[in-house]
Design an enzyme around this catalytic site. Structure first.
Site, PDB file in Angstrom:
ATOM      1  N   LYS A  22       0.835  -1.210   0.000  1.00 21.82           N
ATOM      2  CA  LYS A  22       0.000   0.000   0.000  1.00 21.82           C
ATOM      3  C   LYS A  22       0.867   1.255   0.000  1.00 21.82           C
ATOM      4  CE  LYS A  22      -1.808   1.442   4.080  1.00 21.82           C
ATOM      5  NZ  LYS A  22      -1.438   2.834   4.421  1.00 21.82           N
ATOM      6  N   ASN A  23       1.865   1.289   0.891  1.00 22.64           N
ATOM      7  CA  ASN A  23       2.628   2.524   1.057  1.00 22.64           C
ATOM      8  C   ASN A  23       3.665   2.769  -0.038  1.00 22.64           C
ATOM      9  OD1 ASN A  23       1.042   3.091   3.209  1.00 22.64           O
ATOM     10  ND2 ASN A  23       2.557   2.558   4.777  1.00 22.64           N
ATOM     11  N   CYS A 117      -5.548  13.085  13.233  1.00 24.59           N
ATOM     12  CA  CYS A 117      -5.447  11.672  12.890  1.00 24.59           C
ATOM     13  C   CYS A 117      -5.452  10.877  14.189  1.00 24.59           C
ATOM     14  CB  CYS A 117      -4.148  11.464  12.127  1.00 24.59           C
ATOM     15  SG  CYS A 117      -3.722   9.758  11.864  1.00 24.59           S
ATOM     16  N   ARG A 122       0.546  14.537  13.258  1.00 25.55           N
ATOM     17  CA  ARG A 122       0.966  14.353  11.871  1.00 25.55           C
ATOM     18  C   ARG A 122       0.923  15.624  11.018  1.00 25.55           C
ATOM     19  NH1 ARG A 122      -1.416   8.775   9.685  1.00 25.55           N
ATOM     20  NH2 ARG A 122       0.466   8.800   8.450  1.00 25.55           N
ATOM     21  N   ASP A 307       4.620   0.579  12.087  1.00 20.68           N
ATOM     22  CA  ASP A 307       3.443  -0.104  11.523  1.00 20.68           C
ATOM     23  C   ASP A 307       3.320  -1.566  11.974  1.00 20.68           C
ATOM     24  OD1 ASP A 307       2.684   2.196  10.259  1.00 20.68           O
ATOM     25  OD2 ASP A 307       3.445   1.618   8.287  1.00 20.68           O
ATOM     26  N   ARG A 399      -8.622  -0.708   4.608  1.00 25.27           N
ATOM     27  CA  ARG A 399      -7.730   0.285   3.996  1.00 25.27           C
ATOM     28  C   ARG A 399      -6.371  -0.325   3.701  1.00 25.27           C
ATOM     29  NH1 ARG A 399      -7.573   5.845   7.040  1.00 25.27           N
ATOM     30  NH2 ARG A 399      -6.146   6.080   5.301  1.00 25.27           N
TER      31      ARG A 399
HETATM   32  N1  EPU Z   1       6.323  14.808  10.743  1.00 32.45           N
HETATM   33  C1  EPU Z   1       6.462  16.153  11.014  1.00 32.45           C
HETATM   34  N2  EPU Z   1       6.333  17.040   9.977  1.00 32.45           N
HETATM   35  C2  EPU Z   1       6.090  16.646   8.695  1.00 32.45           C
HETATM   36  C3  EPU Z   1       5.949  15.281   8.440  1.00 32.45           C
HETATM   37  C4  EPU Z   1       6.061  14.372   9.490  1.00 32.45           C
HETATM   38  O1  EPU Z   1       6.693  16.546  12.151  1.00 32.45           O
HETATM   39  O2  EPU Z   1       5.987  17.511   7.817  1.00 32.45           O
HETATM   40  C5  EPU Z   1       6.432  13.820  11.853  1.00 32.45           C
HETATM   41  C6  EPU Z   1       5.141  13.048  12.120  1.00 32.45           C
HETATM   42  O3  EPU Z   1       4.237  13.749  12.935  1.00 32.45           O
HETATM   43  C7  EPU Z   1       5.660  11.779  12.765  1.00 32.45           C
HETATM   44  C8  EPU Z   1       7.019  11.572  12.074  1.00 32.45           C
HETATM   45  O4  EPU Z   1       7.340  12.814  11.473  1.00 32.45           O
HETATM   46  O5  EPU Z   1       5.845  11.948  14.139  1.00 32.45           O
HETATM   47  C9  EPU Z   1       7.057  10.504  11.022  1.00 32.45           C
HETATM   48  O6  EPU Z   1       5.922  10.599  10.170  1.00 32.45           O
HETATM   49  P1  EPU Z   1       5.996  10.334   8.607  1.00 32.45           P
HETATM   50  O7  EPU Z   1       5.845  11.625   7.896  1.00 32.45           O
HETATM   51  O8  EPU Z   1       7.189   9.485   8.300  1.00 32.45           O
HETATM   52  O9  EPU Z   1       4.681   9.489   8.380  1.00 32.45           O
HETATM   53  P2  EPU Z   1       3.832   9.490   7.053  1.00 32.45           P
HETATM   54  O10 EPU Z   1       4.730   9.709   5.907  1.00 32.45           O
HETATM   55  O11 EPU Z   1       2.646  10.370   7.225  1.00 32.45           O
HETATM   56  C10 EPU Z   1       4.095   6.953   6.469  1.00 32.45           C
HETATM   57  C11 EPU Z   1       3.181   5.790   6.277  1.00 32.45           C
HETATM   58  C12 EPU Z   1       2.601   5.381   7.637  1.00 32.45           C
HETATM   59  C13 EPU Z   1       3.769   5.013   8.553  1.00 32.45           C
HETATM   60  C14 EPU Z   1       4.743   6.184   8.660  1.00 32.45           C
HETATM   61  C15 EPU Z   1       5.986   5.878   9.468  1.00 32.45           C
HETATM   62  C16 EPU Z   1       2.361   6.132   4.024  1.00 32.45           C
HETATM   63  C17 EPU Z   1       1.239   6.475   3.126  1.00 32.45           C
HETATM   64  N3  EPU Z   1       2.114   6.158   5.334  1.00 32.45           N
HETATM   65  O12 EPU Z   1       3.303   7.998   7.026  1.00 32.45           O
HETATM   66  O13 EPU Z   1       1.795   4.246   7.418  1.00 32.45           O
HETATM   67  O14 EPU Z   1       3.288   4.687   9.829  1.00 32.45           O
HETATM   68  O15 EPU Z   1       5.166   6.592   7.342  1.00 32.45           O
HETATM   69  O16 EPU Z   1       6.664   4.796   8.936  1.00 32.45           O
HETATM   70  O17 EPU Z   1       3.445   5.801   3.569  1.00 32.45           O
HETATM   71  C18 EPU Z   1       0.058   2.707   7.882  1.00 32.45           C
HETATM   72  O18 EPU Z   1       0.297   2.155   6.800  1.00 32.45           O
HETATM   73  O19 EPU Z   1      -0.708   2.207   8.757  1.00 32.45           O
HETATM   74  C19 EPU Z   1       0.667   4.015   8.178  1.00 32.45           C
HETATM   75  C20 EPU Z   1       0.190   4.833   9.100  1.00 32.45           C
END
Ligand code: EPU
Length: 420
Positions: A22-23, A117, A122, A307, A399
């Protein structure tokens, strides 16, 4: 709302196939917006989040063709509206992934700001700051991120304050069409980031260092079409392996890769699992033994993935001994703990640590899914519990887990969907 009825106390036993990730699929579908020619993506998982991304592209007027095997052909040049509306973004935060590609290719993008969320605040500030460093004008107004660029984006040296997966992906995609060289420091190293980079390279992008914490991108004037298959889902793989370990069973997962699951396999080995692997399969056999509790700490790849945290909490609830599970990526990712306690689990929460003391067995109960991976942990708990467990709000599971009840049934589980 559909529910899952699970009858427990039975070891899982059998073979299943793992779906596409998915990701990986989500950023790769967004990346199709960068090309001048049709791009065909294969091995897409049949999941609600993928349907939402396809619907989002469709709403923008992009022409798509989907075949019976979930191969999608995308013609980005047919785009008519450069907007990702609130109704879709609120159902899936990953919609933010269209921001970078739309802006880089068409010079403009409006994407609804994702809201709160269940697992943490996030924010997307690092996505916005990185695009600004590349010369974009960005205004957050009326709940929307409104981005514009005068001509091409410009290559930039970007240091990410926090490792962010979709943040890295957004900037990586935008940089492929920028003028000059972009360096992303403290980049996410997740296999899904590598997969996206490989797909972009197949479209003609010039990228080096993906998979390390410094990614270098030399912008090119245009990207062409390609065919690309997304990599197997490591979280789906890990979830079935943990389910096998918790139920003292034996499961072989096929069409997957062990090299992207190292941290998870090490913890399963520590739990007493016998693991064997082949070129595209992993087999876990507990030989009837109760798992041993493990302690772990989540962190960005290659450390233990957030995850997979909830699933290990579920396994520890019935393991021998006590394990401490520390969540460092998201501030509120222990929503499953309350529900697991309702099934008899002994879990103490201390800040971002869950201390899980294994009990002989759980008892089935009605429980509620709160997010995708929390739901997976409740399914695992249902499989080991005595009596029936009814998991409510399983739209979260749909999802991220393709045909979960069919796959679990293939492994001998008593599980049934009750339409609501
Ligand atoms: N963060 C910030 N600022 C930003 C972006 C992120 O402070 O601009 C922080 C977040 O709040 C968090 C940390 O950085 O504390 C890491 O978040 P990240 O941005 O890496 O998460 P994401 O990209 O929103 C993806 C996956 C998630 C997975 C996380 C961590 C996708 C679509 N989603 O989310 O997947 O948990 O990386 O590995 O790739 C899931 O599949 O269940 C899922 C939630």
């Amino acid at each position: 709302m559909d529910k899952l009825l699970i009858g427990g106390s039975k070891p899982l036993n059998g073979d299943i196939r793992i779906s596409g990730a998915k990701n990986s699929a989500l950023p790769i579908l967004a990346a199709t917006l960068l090309a001048d020619e049709p791009v065909t993506i294969g091995n897409l998982p049949h999941l609600n989040d993928i349907t939402t991304m396809i619907e989002l592209l469709g709403r923008m007027g992009v022409e798509l063709m989907i075949d019976e095997k979930m191969c999608v052909e995308v013609h980005a040049n047919t785009i008519k509206h450069l907007t990702a509306p609130y109704e879709l973004v609120k159902t899936m935060r990953a919609s933010i992934l269209v921001l970078g590609p739309m802006l880089a290719h068409f010079g403009e993008a409006e994407v609804s700001l994702p809201g709160g969320c269940a697992i943490g605040s996030r924010p997307v500030d690092l996505h916005i700051r990185g695009l600004e460093a590349m010369g974009a004008d960005i205004l957050v107004e009326g709940g929307y991120i409104k981005a514009k660029t005068n001509g091409r984006l410009k290559g930039a040296h970007i240091y990410m304050d926090t490792v962010t997966v979709t943040g890295t992906e957004n900037l990586l995609m935008a940089a492929t069409l920028a003028d000059g060289k972009t360096v992303i420091e403290n980049a996410a190293r997740e296999p899904e980031v590598i997969d996206l980079a490989e797909c972009l390279i197949a479209m003609g992008a010039d990228i080096r260092g993906h998979g390390s914490s410094t990614i270098e991108i030399n912008g090119v004037p245009r990207l062409h079409g390609c065919r690309y298959n997304v990599l197997p889902d490591r979280v789906e793989t890990g979830t079935y392996l943990v389910a096998a370990a918790a139920t003292r069973g034996r499961v072989r997962v096929k069409d997957t890769r062990e090299d992207i699951l190292e941290a998870v396999l090490l913890k399963l080995d520590e739990a007493g699992a016998h693991i064997s692997t082949g070129p595209d399969w992993i087999e876990l056999d507990m030989k009837g033994a109760r798992p041993k509790a493990v302690s772990l700490r989540t962190a960005p790849y290659p450390a233990f993935p957030t995850d997979m945290q909830a699933q290990f909490v579920a396994m520890n609830t019935v393991a021998e001994g006590t394990g401490a599970i520390v969540e460092t990526v998201f501030e509120n990712r222990f929503m499953h703990v309350q529900e697991l306690r309702r099934m008899g689990a002994k879990i103490k929460l201390e800040g971002n640590t869950a201390i899980v003391e294994g009990v002989e067995s759980l008892t089935g109960a009605p429980v509620m899914a709160t997010d995708l991976r929390a739901s997976a942990s409740l399914v695992i708990a249902g499989l080991v519990a005595e009596g029936d467990t009814l998991v409510d709000r399983i739209y979260h599971i749909d999802r991220g887990y393709e045909c979960i009840e069919e796959k679990m049934q293939l492994l001998g589980a008593k599980i049934r969907r009750l339409p609501g």
